[in-house]
Motif scaffolding. Structure first.
Motif, PDB file in Angstrom:
ATOM      1  N   GLY A 133       0.838  -1.203   0.000  1.00  0.00           N
ATOM      2  CA  GLY A 133       0.000   0.000   0.000  1.00  0.00           C
ATOM      3  C   GLY A 133       0.870   1.248   0.000  1.00  0.00           C
ATOM      4  O   GLY A 133       0.620   2.228  -0.719  1.00  0.00           O
ATOM      5  N   LEU A 134       1.937   1.171   0.798  1.00  0.00           N
ATOM      6  CA  LEU A 134       2.874   2.288   0.913  1.00  0.00           C
ATOM      7  C   LEU A 134       3.557   2.538  -0.439  1.00  0.00           C
ATOM      8  O   LEU A 134       3.654   3.681  -0.907  1.00  0.00           O
ATOM      9  CB  LEU A 134       3.911   1.920   1.987  1.00  0.00           C
ATOM     10  CG  LEU A 134       4.843   2.992   2.499  1.00  0.00           C
ATOM     11  CD1 LEU A 134       4.044   4.165   3.014  1.00  0.00           C
ATOM     12  CD2 LEU A 134       5.714   2.425   3.615  1.00  0.00           C
ATOM     13  N   LEU A 135       3.986   1.455  -1.083  1.00  0.00           N
ATOM     14  CA  LEU A 135       4.650   1.594  -2.385  1.00  0.00           C
ATOM     15  C   LEU A 135       3.673   2.161  -3.429  1.00  0.00           C
ATOM     16  O   LEU A 135       4.060   2.917  -4.311  1.00  0.00           O
ATOM     17  CB  LEU A 135       5.194   0.241  -2.846  1.00  0.00           C
ATOM     18  CG  LEU A 135       6.429  -0.244  -2.069  1.00  0.00           C
ATOM     19  CD1 LEU A 135       6.775  -1.678  -2.426  1.00  0.00           C
ATOM     20  CD2 LEU A 135       7.625   0.670  -2.322  1.00  0.00           C
ATOM     21  N   LEU A 174      11.400   6.444  -7.334  1.00  0.00           N
ATOM     22  CA  LEU A 174      11.816   5.475  -6.315  1.00  0.00           C
ATOM     23  C   LEU A 174      13.290   5.152  -6.511  1.00  0.00           C
ATOM     24  O   LEU A 174      13.720   4.859  -7.629  1.00  0.00           O
ATOM     25  CB  LEU A 174      10.959   4.221  -6.471  1.00  0.00           C
ATOM     26  CG  LEU A 174      11.137   3.082  -5.479  1.00  0.00           C
ATOM     27  CD1 LEU A 174      10.771   3.512  -4.069  1.00  0.00           C
ATOM     28  CD2 LEU A 174      10.275   1.899  -5.904  1.00  0.00           C
ATOM     29  N   ILE A 175      14.071   5.235  -5.421  1.00  0.00           N
ATOM     30  CA  ILE A 175      15.509   4.941  -5.548  1.00  0.00           C
ATOM     31  C   ILE A 175      15.809   3.542  -5.002  1.00  0.00           C
ATOM     32  O   ILE A 175      16.474   2.749  -5.649  1.00  0.00           O
ATOM     33  CB  ILE A 175      16.359   6.004  -4.817  1.00  0.00           C
ATOM     34  CG1 ILE A 175      16.164   7.358  -5.524  1.00  0.00           C
ATOM     35  CG2 ILE A 175      17.828   5.603  -4.812  1.00  0.00           C
ATOM     36  CD1 ILE A 175      16.839   8.500  -4.815  1.00  0.00           C
ATOM     37  N   SER A 176      15.301   3.233  -3.817  1.00  0.00           N
ATOM     38  CA  SER A 176      15.583   1.895  -3.279  1.00  0.00           C
ATOM     39  C   SER A 176      14.568   1.513  -2.220  1.00  0.00           C
ATOM     40  O   SER A 176      13.922   2.366  -1.612  1.00  0.00           O
ATOM     41  CB  SER A 176      16.992   1.842  -2.667  1.00  0.00           C
ATOM     42  OG  SER A 176      17.024   2.674  -1.521  1.00  0.00           O
ATOM     43  N   VAL A 177      14.438   0.214  -2.028  1.00  0.00           N
ATOM     44  CA  VAL A 177      13.641  -0.318  -0.916  1.00  0.00           C
ATOM     45  C   VAL A 177      14.543  -1.291  -0.178  1.00  0.00           C
ATOM     46  O   VAL A 177      15.082  -2.217  -0.778  1.00  0.00           O
ATOM     47  CB  VAL A 177      12.379  -1.046  -1.408  1.00  0.00           C
ATOM     48  CG1 VAL A 177      11.548  -1.534  -0.222  1.00  0.00           C
ATOM     49  CG2 VAL A 177      11.546  -0.138  -2.295  1.00  0.00           C
ATOM     50  N   ASN A 178      14.729  -1.083   1.103  1.00  0.00           N
ATOM     51  CA  ASN A 178      15.586  -1.978   1.888  1.00  0.00           C
ATOM     52  C   ASN A 178      14.821  -2.528   3.072  1.00  0.00           C
ATOM     53  O   ASN A 178      14.005  -1.833   3.669  1.00  0.00           O
ATOM     54  CB  ASN A 178      16.812  -1.238   2.412  1.00  0.00           C
ATOM     55  CG  ASN A 178      17.734  -0.852   1.298  1.00  0.00           C
ATOM     56  OD1 ASN A 178      18.147  -1.691   0.489  1.00  0.00           O
ATOM     57  ND2 ASN A 178      18.040   0.433   1.221  1.00  0.00           N
ATOM     58  N   CYS A 179      15.171  -3.793   3.373  1.00  0.00           N
ATOM     59  CA  CYS A 179      14.651  -4.363   4.607  1.00  0.00           C
ATOM     60  C   CYS A 179      15.791  -4.365   5.608  1.00  0.00           C
ATOM     61  O   CYS A 179      16.868  -4.892   5.326  1.00  0.00           O
ATOM     62  CB  CYS A 179      14.164  -5.778   4.343  1.00  0.00           C
ATOM     63  SG  CYS A 179      13.552  -6.543   5.828  1.00  0.00           S
ATOM     64  N   VAL A 180      15.585  -3.731   6.745  1.00  0.00           N
ATOM     65  CA  VAL A 180      16.658  -3.602   7.722  1.00  0.00           C
ATOM     66  C   VAL A 180      16.395  -4.572   8.853  1.00  0.00           C
ATOM     67  O   VAL A 180      15.286  -4.620   9.397  1.00  0.00           O
ATOM     68  CB  VAL A 180      16.695  -2.160   8.281  1.00  0.00           C
ATOM     69  CG1 VAL A 180      17.968  -1.937   9.059  1.00  0.00           C
ATOM     70  CG2 VAL A 180      16.568  -1.158   7.147  1.00  0.00           C
ATOM     71  N   ASP A 181      17.409  -5.372   9.226  1.00  0.00           N
ATOM     72  CA  ASP A 181      17.258  -6.304  10.340  1.00  0.00           C
ATOM     73  C   ASP A 181      17.215  -5.559  11.657  1.00  0.00           C
ATOM     74  O   ASP A 181      17.513  -4.379  11.721  1.00  0.00           O
ATOM     75  CB  ASP A 181      18.445  -7.274  10.343  1.00  0.00           C
ATOM     76  CG  ASP A 181      18.007  -8.595   9.771  1.00  0.00           C
ATOM     77  OD1 ASP A 181      16.791  -8.746   9.549  1.00  0.00           O
ATOM     78  OD2 ASP A 181      18.869  -9.451   9.546  1.00  0.00           O
ATOM     79  N   ALA A 182      16.857  -6.314  12.696  1.00  0.00           N
ATOM     80  CA  ALA A 182      16.807  -5.710  14.027  1.00  0.00           C
ATOM     81  C   ALA A 182      18.180  -5.166  14.412  1.00  0.00           C
ATOM     82  O   ALA A 182      18.287  -4.151  15.069  1.00  0.00           O
ATOM     83  CB  ALA A 182      16.340  -6.726  15.053  1.00  0.00           C
ATOM     84  N   ASP A 183      19.249  -5.861  13.957  1.00  0.00           N
ATOM     85  CA  ASP A 183      20.593  -5.371  14.275  1.00  0.00           C
ATOM     86  C   ASP A 183      21.070  -4.329  13.257  1.00  0.00           C
ATOM     87  O   ASP A 183      22.245  -4.020  13.164  1.00  0.00           O
ATOM     88  CB  ASP A 183      21.587  -6.541  14.373  1.00  0.00           C
ATOM     89  CG  ASP A 183      21.580  -7.379  13.112  1.00  0.00           C
ATOM     90  OD1 ASP A 183      20.833  -6.999  12.177  1.00  0.00           O
ATOM     91  OD2 ASP A 183      22.278  -8.398  13.060  1.00  0.00           O
ATOM     92  N   HIS A 184      20.100  -3.827  12.466  1.00  0.00           N
ATOM     93  CA  HIS A 184      20.333  -2.711  11.550  1.00  0.00           C
ATOM     94  C   HIS A 184      21.312  -3.006  10.440  1.00  0.00           C
ATOM     95  O   HIS A 184      21.942  -2.112   9.915  1.00  0.00           O
ATOM     96  CB  HIS A 184      20.763  -1.453  12.320  1.00  0.00           C
ATOM     97  CG  HIS A 184      19.629  -0.942  13.145  1.00  0.00           C
ATOM     98  ND1 HIS A 184      18.586  -0.250  12.604  1.00  0.00           N
ATOM     99  CD2 HIS A 184      19.372  -1.068  14.455  1.00  0.00           C
ATOM    100  CE1 HIS A 184      17.735   0.036  13.569  1.00  0.00           C
ATOM    101  NE2 HIS A 184      18.185  -0.460  14.703  1.00  0.00           N
ATOM    102  N   LYS A 185      21.426  -4.287  10.101  1.00  0.00           N
ATOM    103  CA  LYS A 185      22.193  -4.607   8.902  1.00  0.00           C
ATOM    104  C   LYS A 185      21.264  -4.397   7.710  1.00  0.00           C
ATOM    105  O   LYS A 185      20.110  -4.821   7.746  1.00  0.00           O
ATOM    106  CB  LYS A 185      22.650  -6.060   8.943  1.00  0.00           C
ATOM    107  CG  LYS A 185      24.123  -6.154   9.238  1.00  0.00           C
ATOM    108  CD  LYS A 185      24.788  -7.495   9.011  1.00  0.00           C
ATOM    109  CE  LYS A 185      23.961  -8.691   8.860  1.00  0.00           C
ATOM    110  NZ  LYS A 185      24.544  -9.924   9.307  1.00  0.00           N
TER     111      LYS A 185
END
Lengths: 910, 86
Positions: free
Chosen positions: B59-61, B71-82
């Protein structure tokens, strides 16, 4: 018919007053007419719609246009609009399809599409169909329609799609075949010369090449950006500083420019824009409702906005309805959420009231929800429920609305609660439905209806609520298998309903019929089911009138009245043919039913023919249960043809398509499989099935279990025959006989002659196996008497060689001779040969004594050896043995083995 | 069992970062409900949403698409921010 088509959706937007002519693109579009499809796929604000508007003016072909909207995610709505768009260029197209689409139970989408494509192919002129904003479609069924259309597109129809994202169609394949023209964002962006022409000539800005270049770089040729930039530059003195600030800013182009544009407008115009941005479309009167507390001339403002090219798009010729460009509307809305935050609720409420007053209920409901005014929404939704029955409202739309209401707003409304319950019943949510019915009943049962608490919008519906609830209760009880309650509620409903209320009486009567059927009371079952069908036919629901035939015929078959069942199907088929196109749903079932009856009467070619007809029609004119029932029919025919493995495969397939329908399941897949295993001698499988079903000879006979109970009897008989006789088994056979007796009594009480015939046959086979031929013949005679008038054949013949022997014996005793002869002839030739029947002419019987060899053969026959075995024993060819047999029978004046042995014994030859 | 393991992963909200070109103004805060909006020095905007609801993400996209935001990028960030590119 339906008035719910918004003509604004099929209106071709005219090119704006300040549009730039883009020949490089319109030429591509015109060249693309040679291909099947044109796809304009680019992000918001790239000028897709504008380009199409311009091109249409000069494309020299009639154009049908459809601006897609959320509601078109519903395939029926999509098709209704699709056809309406077509009718704008040819009023005769799709009239029948549109009617079909709005009938209570329309046929499958594919058959509707086929009809529609046939209609389109009759259109003489080449034309263009534009689907604008296809990215709004987020529904597989509509994507399926699109793919079907593209696959079967008539040559004279060219499809154009404008979208913000690539649609789910096989683009690569279309490209490879050269059937696709594509325009994408880089094509649509303004080139330097287009930007210059637009800014300087169209918008008369007189900018320097440097300025133009700066703007083009900053906006990356994005059409919406350049357009906004041009609007905010109009009338500005400090062009240089504007361009410097703009190009130096990191801000999102749209944000920056919109602020600039709004900044230049008067407070009135800004307020107008922000307030009306909550609307998907608007007219002067609606704008007035939203700005009633404000001194402004709405008509003038609209004219002004159009004149400055501010993303205002007219939706009709008379310039009554407008909308904002979607992108512009989104940006305005985001802004109005911040600026008008506290006023928004009130604005939505005003919009809702205006739409309600003007009879545009869906919009009214949408804005009532946006205003969080659930009271208002609930009232509007309640008023809309009857529209479902008139085919103007989709059930799932209604459910979507009601589910968005907080419970307390539904509970106080008995009419809305009942409507909710009905729609929940239709989708099988029985428990939730029951809860809503209880809520409604609570209000009706209150001695003094407290008008302060209870809310009723639709007084007429409220008056008929007791009957409506009774039908819903009957439906619920039937679904839960609670027969007594079904009868109670359905009868109650019928007593409450007016005789002329066909649309409500139909389901009530039918439910009553089904309940009696489940109870095994076939005559009342038939009567009420037939009445229900008649009522629904009067109410115009042909599909039910047809699908009910299957039930009526099944009842007649249970009663052993095959001929009536056949004429029922034939009469209905005639009505279907009179009705004409499109072939009504349920027609495939009629052919299937006839196929089964012809199979029983051993007219196998007619049976196969009707099965094939059913298969041809199944896709488009089958009821939801058709795939299941069709495979069952195929399996029965394969069983009769002796292809047991194939029959079992078909039953496995059938199982995957099974779902519980309203008619009782008299024969289950598992039960039919068990019977096939018996025929194959695979008794271990049958026995484990019997254990899993908990079937025993001690069970009480029950109508709905009768088929399986008879299968149990068959299993015991087969088991007995397969094993050597001993006392223990004889004891079991006594139990079997007793069970048959009980089943016979039950079938006689229920007047199920169909079951009686089968049971008498089994009784006869059972007695025959126990060496009691004279008793066996008595039972067989009962079966023959019931079966002869209805021309049953396979019910005897499918029992195989033991039945052949019994019938031969019956023939020798002169029992129903013509019928018995007919039955004997129906056996497969190998059975006939094995059993030594020679259909000999009775003439020329020489009174010769048997030869030595003939006597030896006769002795071996009496020992029960087959022809092949006798041949092996005497080292003679099979044909020679058959020759001997012929002579033996002829000399003894016997027609078959059994008779020959009997005569030989009486003559003391044996 | 493996089944419970996947469920565990699903229960933990993921952090998604959507980077778009251009600075968004504050008015979009309400529009992108529940999403943090951070403007970066290079002229881009990062929308951050903590969710394990894929429908919400799409919905956001779609909102980004509907505004024509590059749109430049979509990233999924882990809890440890990797950062995990997707």
């Amino acid at each position: 018919m339906s008035t719910s088509i918004l003509t604004t959706k099929i209106f071709i937007p005219p090119p704006g007053p300040k549009a730039i002519f883009r020949p490089r693109l319109t030429k591509q579009l015109s060249d693309g007419l040679h291909h099947k499809l044109t796809l304009i796929s680019a992000s918001a604000g790239c000028g897709k719609t504008t380009l199409l508007s311009e091109w249409i003016v000069s494309c020299h072909r009639p154009v049908a246009w459809l601006s897609l909207d959320e509601e078109h995610n519903e395939p029926t709505r999509f098709l209704m609009y699709f056809i309406s768009s077509l009718q704008a260029i040819n009023a005769d197209v799709g009239v029948g399809v549109l009617n079909t689409l709005q009938s209570p139970q329309p046929p499958s989408i594919d058959s509707i599409l086929t009809m529609l494509l046939n209609d389109i192919s009759t259109m003489m002129k080449s034309f263009v169909f534009v689907l604008d904003d296809y990215h709004i479609i987020d529904a597989k069924p509509v994507d399926h329609i699109l793919n079907f259309l593209i696959k079967h597109l008539p040559v004279h129809m060219h499809l154009v799609m404008a979208t913000r994202e690539d649609p789910p169609i096989p683009l690569a394949r279309l490209r490879a075949k050269g059937q696709l023209t594509e325009l994408r964002a880089p094509d649509l962006c303004f080139t330097s010369s287009e930007a210059a022409e637009f800014l300087n000539q169209v918008m008369s800005l007189n900018l320097s090449p440097e300025d133009i270049n700066a703007l083009e770089v900053r906006t990356e040729g994005w059409v919406a950006g350049l357009q906004l930039a041009a609007i905010s530059l109009q009338g500005r003195k400090d062009i240089d500083s504007f361009i410097n600030d703009f190009t130096g800013s990191h801000r999102f182009v749209l944000d920056y420019l919109l602020e600039e544009v709004l900044h230049q407008q008067s407070k009135n115009v800004t307020t107008f824009l922000l307030r009306t941005s909550i609307l998907d479309r608007f007219c002067t009167s609606l704008c007035e409702a939203l700005l009633s507390d404000f001194v402004i001339n709405e008509q003038e403002t609209l004219t002004y906005l159009e004149s400055i090219n501010l993303f205002l798009i007219p939706l009709d010729d008379k310039r009554q309805w407008y909308r904002y460009h979607h992108l512009f509307a989104d940006v305005l809305r985001a802004r109005s959420k911040e600026v008008l935050s506290h006023q928004l609720v009130e604005l939505h409420r005003r919009a809702s009231l205006w739409f309600a007053e003007n009879g545009l209920s869906s919009d009214a409901i949408k804005h009532a929800f946006a205003a969080k005014d659930f009271e208002l929404a609930a009232g509007l939704i309640e008023g809309e429920w009857p529209a479902i029955h008139r085919g103007f409202l989709q059930s799932h739309t209604f459910l979507g609305w009601v589910k968005s209401l907080p419970d307390e707003f539904i509970r106080v409304r008995p009419v809305l609660s009942t409507g909710y319950a009905w729609e929940l019943l239709n989708i099988g949510e029985l428990e939730a439905a029951e809860e809503k019915l209880k809520d409604a009943e609570n209000w009706l049962n209150k001695p003094q209806k407290n008008s302060n608490e209870m809310v009723v919008e639709d007084e007429e519906e409220f008056q008929s609520l007791p009957a409506t609830i009774a039908i819903a209760r009957a439906y619920l009880a039937q679904a839960l298998g609670n027969i007594t309650d079904t009868i109670k509620h359905a009868s109650q409903a019928l007593s409450l309903l007016a005789v002329s209320d066909h649309i409500s009486r139909g389901p009530a009567s039918a439910l009553l019929g089904l309940a009696y059927w489940s109870k095994g009371e076939l005559e009342p079952a038939y009567k009420y089911l037939a009445e229900g069908m008649a009522s629904l036919q009067k109410a115009g629901n042909m599909v039910f009138a047809i699908s009910g035939t299957f039930g009526l015929a099944d009842i007649r078959i249970m009663q052993g009245r095959l001929l009536e069942a056949i004429s029922l199907y034939k009469e209905t088929l005639k009505r279907v043919k009179d009705y004409g196109e499109p072939v009504l749903q349920g027609t495939a079932e009629l052919y299937l039913g006839l196929s089964e009856l012809y199979r029983e009467q051993d007219d196998l070619s007619a049976s196969i023919q009707h099965l094939e007809k059913s298969e041809q029609l199944g896709e488009q004119a089958g009821l939801p249960n058709w795939p299941y029932r069709f495979r069952l029919g195929q399996a029965r025919l394969k069983q009769t043809l002796g292809e047991f493995d194939r029959a079992l495969e078909l039953l496995d397939e059938a199982e995957q398509f099974y779902y519980r329908g309203p008619l009782p399941d008299l024969q289950t897949v598992a039960g039919l499989k068990a019977r096939l295993w018996i025929r194959q001698g695979n008794l271990n499988k049958v026995i484990s099935w019997i254990e899993s079903e908990n079937l025993t000879l001690k069970d009480r006979p029950a109508v709905l279990k009768e088929f399986n109970q008879i299968t149990l009897v068959r299993t015991y008989i087969a088991q007995y025959k397969a094993q050597f006789k001993n006392d223990q088994h004889d004891h079991t056979m006594q139990d079997v006989q007793q069970f048959i007796q009980q089943l016979l009594i039950a079938a006689k009480e229920g007047e199920r002659a169909g079951s009686l015939i089968e049971l008498f046959i089994l009784q006869a086979l059972c007695l025959q196996a126990q060496d009691e031929p004279s008793h066996a013949i008595e039972s067989l005679q009962q079966a023959l008497m019931l079966a002869e008038p209805e021309s049953y054949i396979r019910i005897f013949v499918d029992e195989g060689s033991d039945m052949f022997d019994l019938l031969s014996l019956a023939e020798s005793k002169g029992i129903t001779p013509i019928y018995v002869r007919k039955l004997l002839c129906a056996f497969d030739s190998d059975v006939q040969e094995n059993r030594q029947t020679i259909v000999s002419s009775v003439a020329n019987i020489p009174n010769d004594p048997l030869s030595k060899r003939e006597l030896k053969v006769l002795q071996l026959i009496a020992q029960g050896l087959s022809n092949r075995e006798i041949g092996e024993r005497l080292f003679l060819a099979l044909d020679t043995i058959k020759g001997h047999n012929r002579r033996i029978f002829s000399k003894l004046q016997a027609k078959n083995r059994t008779e020959a042995i009997a005569r030989a014994k009486s003559l003391d030859i044996l | 069992m493996s089944n419970t393991a996947t469920q565990k992963v699903d229960l933990k909200p993921r952090v998604y970062r959507i980077r778009i070109q251009g600075h968004l103004s504050h008015q979009w805060k309400i529009w992108f409900d529940g999403v943090s909006i951070v403007l970066e020095d290079d002229g881009n905007t990062v929308l951050t949403s903590e969710t394990n609801d894929q429908a919400l993400l799409y919905g956001l996209l779609k909102k980004v698409r509907d505004l024509g935001l590059p749109l430049i990028s979509v990233n999924c960030v882990d809890a440890d921010h990797k950062v995990k590119p997707i």
